[in-house]
Design an enzyme around this catalytic site. Sequence first.
Site, PDB file in Angstrom:
ATOM      1  N   ARG A  93     -47.885  54.254  12.167  1.00  0.00           N
ATOM      2  CA  ARG A  93     -48.348  53.021  11.548  1.00  0.00           C
ATOM      3  C   ARG A  93     -49.871  53.119  11.426  1.00  0.00           C
ATOM      4  O   ARG A  93     -50.570  53.303  12.409  1.00  0.00           O
ATOM      5  CB  ARG A  93     -47.961  51.838  12.428  1.00  0.00           C
ATOM      6  CG  ARG A  93     -48.395  50.524  11.849  1.00  0.00           C
ATOM      7  CD  ARG A  93     -47.926  49.385  12.727  1.00  0.00           C
ATOM      8  NE  ARG A  93     -48.398  48.132  12.216  1.00  0.00           N
ATOM      9  CZ  ARG A  93     -48.310  47.003  12.899  1.00  0.00           C
ATOM     10  NH1 ARG A  93     -47.787  46.987  14.099  1.00  0.00           N
ATOM     11  NH2 ARG A  93     -48.759  45.886  12.377  1.00  0.00           N
ATOM     12  N   HIS A 181     -49.789  43.565   8.020  1.00  0.00           N
ATOM     13  CA  HIS A 181     -48.394  43.374   8.442  1.00  0.00           C
ATOM     14  C   HIS A 181     -47.423  43.790   7.332  1.00  0.00           C
ATOM     15  O   HIS A 181     -46.277  43.330   7.287  1.00  0.00           O
ATOM     16  CB  HIS A 181     -48.106  41.893   8.801  1.00  0.00           C
ATOM     17  CG  HIS A 181     -48.664  41.478  10.141  1.00  0.00           C
ATOM     18  ND1 HIS A 181     -49.171  40.229  10.380  1.00  0.00           N
ATOM     19  CD2 HIS A 181     -48.787  42.162  11.302  1.00  0.00           C
ATOM     20  CE1 HIS A 181     -49.595  40.152  11.638  1.00  0.00           C
ATOM     21  NE2 HIS A 181     -49.370  41.309  12.208  1.00  0.00           N
ATOM     22  N   ARG A 241     -57.403  35.548  17.811  1.00  0.00           N
ATOM     23  CA  ARG A 241     -58.215  35.552  16.578  1.00  0.00           C
ATOM     24  C   ARG A 241     -58.230  34.162  15.953  1.00  0.00           C
ATOM     25  O   ARG A 241     -57.220  33.451  15.999  1.00  0.00           O
ATOM     26  CB  ARG A 241     -57.650  36.556  15.576  1.00  0.00           C
ATOM     27  CG  ARG A 241     -57.939  37.998  15.936  1.00  0.00           C
ATOM     28  CD  ARG A 241     -57.219  38.961  15.013  1.00  0.00           C
ATOM     29  NE  ARG A 241     -56.160  39.678  15.716  1.00  0.00           N
ATOM     30  CZ  ARG A 241     -55.243  40.444  15.143  1.00  0.00           C
ATOM     31  NH1 ARG A 241     -55.238  40.604  13.834  1.00  0.00           N
ATOM     32  NH2 ARG A 241     -54.320  41.049  15.862  1.00  0.00           N
ATOM     33  N   GLY A 330     -42.243  33.850  16.238  1.00  0.00           N
ATOM     34  CA  GLY A 330     -41.299  33.427  15.204  1.00  0.00           C
ATOM     35  C   GLY A 330     -39.849  33.627  15.625  1.00  0.00           C
ATOM     36  O   GLY A 330     -38.978  32.814  15.315  1.00  0.00           O
ATOM     37  N   GLU A 382     -40.911  46.984  12.257  1.00  0.00           N
ATOM     38  CA  GLU A 382     -41.794  47.892  11.519  1.00  0.00           C
ATOM     39  C   GLU A 382     -41.432  49.344  11.798  1.00  0.00           C
ATOM     40  O   GLU A 382     -41.543  50.200  10.926  1.00  0.00           O
ATOM     41  CB  GLU A 382     -43.253  47.673  11.946  1.00  0.00           C
ATOM     42  CG  GLU A 382     -43.854  46.383  11.453  1.00  0.00           C
ATOM     43  CD  GLU A 382     -44.272  45.465  12.579  1.00  0.00           C
ATOM     44  OE1 GLU A 382     -43.491  45.321  13.552  1.00  0.00           O
ATOM     45  OE2 GLU A 382     -45.356  44.885  12.487  1.00  0.00           O
TER      46      GLU A 382
END
Length: 397
Positions: A93, A181, A241, A330, A382
């Site tokens: 990634r 993302h 953040r 989520g 992912e």
Amino acid sequence: MRANDSIIVINAGSSSIKFSMFSGPALALTLRGKIENLYSGVARFIAQDADGCTVGERDWRDGQLDHEGGMRFLFDFAQTHLAGHRVVAVGHRIVHGGVAHSGPELLDAALVDELEKLVPLAPLHLPRNLAPVRSLLAMAPHVPQIGCFDTAFHVGQPEEAQAFALPARITGLGVRRYGFHGLSYEYIASVLPQADPALTHAKVVAAHLGNGASMCAMRAGRSVASTMGFTAVDGLPMGTRCGALDPGVVLYLMQELGMDVAAVQKLMYQESGLLGVSGISSDMRTLERSDDPRAKAAIALMVYRIGRELGSLAAALGGLDALVFSGGIGENSASLRAAVCRDAAWLGVALDEAANAAPAPGITRISSADSKVAVWLVPANEELMIARHALELVEAA
Ligand code: ADP
């Protein structure tokens, strides 16, 4: 790809290296693990097989383990634990591919050199992503390594979705919205049509809510807008953040409070978001358990900002057919999903309260039968997306 052929996926973050192994033509997950806490305190390694049984564990207590040392350890671990498996590729990634890298690519030393030039665009993450690639190029030069970029899925967004209202002399330097993302959203886009064929051409907003959090508007499986922009600090408030901030605040911090660039960066990336607002924790579980009003305020702000972004992304799509929740928050926070969906009733979102409170495992629908907008849970994956890309590339080679 034979039964014992495997693809290893490396996801190297700022202080961790996560890895997964997918085996056989169906890319079944056979091994996963991580080294956490690199560079500080006690670095910890753990690996588990497909059944969740621990197959390796180790601590480093000197605070010295870096990405290179971590990769060397993982390489040795793999050598001794891969009995019978042949590693046909390693997928990585990579947070940023700039404008030029709109799909997975075979990584060699020249490409890594080229990607190093993008470090100013992602100074905290890109060097960490590239370190394991360099280590493996040296340790196992014969194993193909494939880079999968978190920006790539967003490359085809409409021009206006990517542009800042800045003069060309600045935008010409690559100052534009990239979005991140992307591998998570690409995975979501790939599974929705299987979950419900009616979603194949749908207008979908997906929310990837983890420590990093963003939302993406997709039409027919393609990204048309996202909340993260030039960097991964834009958009939603996250664990630490701040998300979208009036740029005038940065000027104020520097001019009036005398903060330098490093101090502003630390504030925006490490001291804000859920942690900054609550003053307690960046971890949603801790905040949900707390009675402190500041914890409630932090969650309420996140819910509010998700709602604002949802309206904006629905406008970019010209409508909304489905809303998808993914990422640690989520997937697991029923109360956050309920609050977001309550606020989105004006868009035609209606939850099935029971399905939301106790969702079926895996990819599942949690909206009521008469909801105009379907609401889905899609566990983030992912890693599988990267493994699929790596497999495609090695099979095409
Ligand atoms: P990352 O972005 O680092 O991959 P994750 O996707 O694992 O992060 O998400 C981490 C977030 O998910 C944390 O805020 C954590 O508190 C939250 N989370 C995990 N499990 C739950 C849960 N059961 N309820 C609420 N939040 C949860």
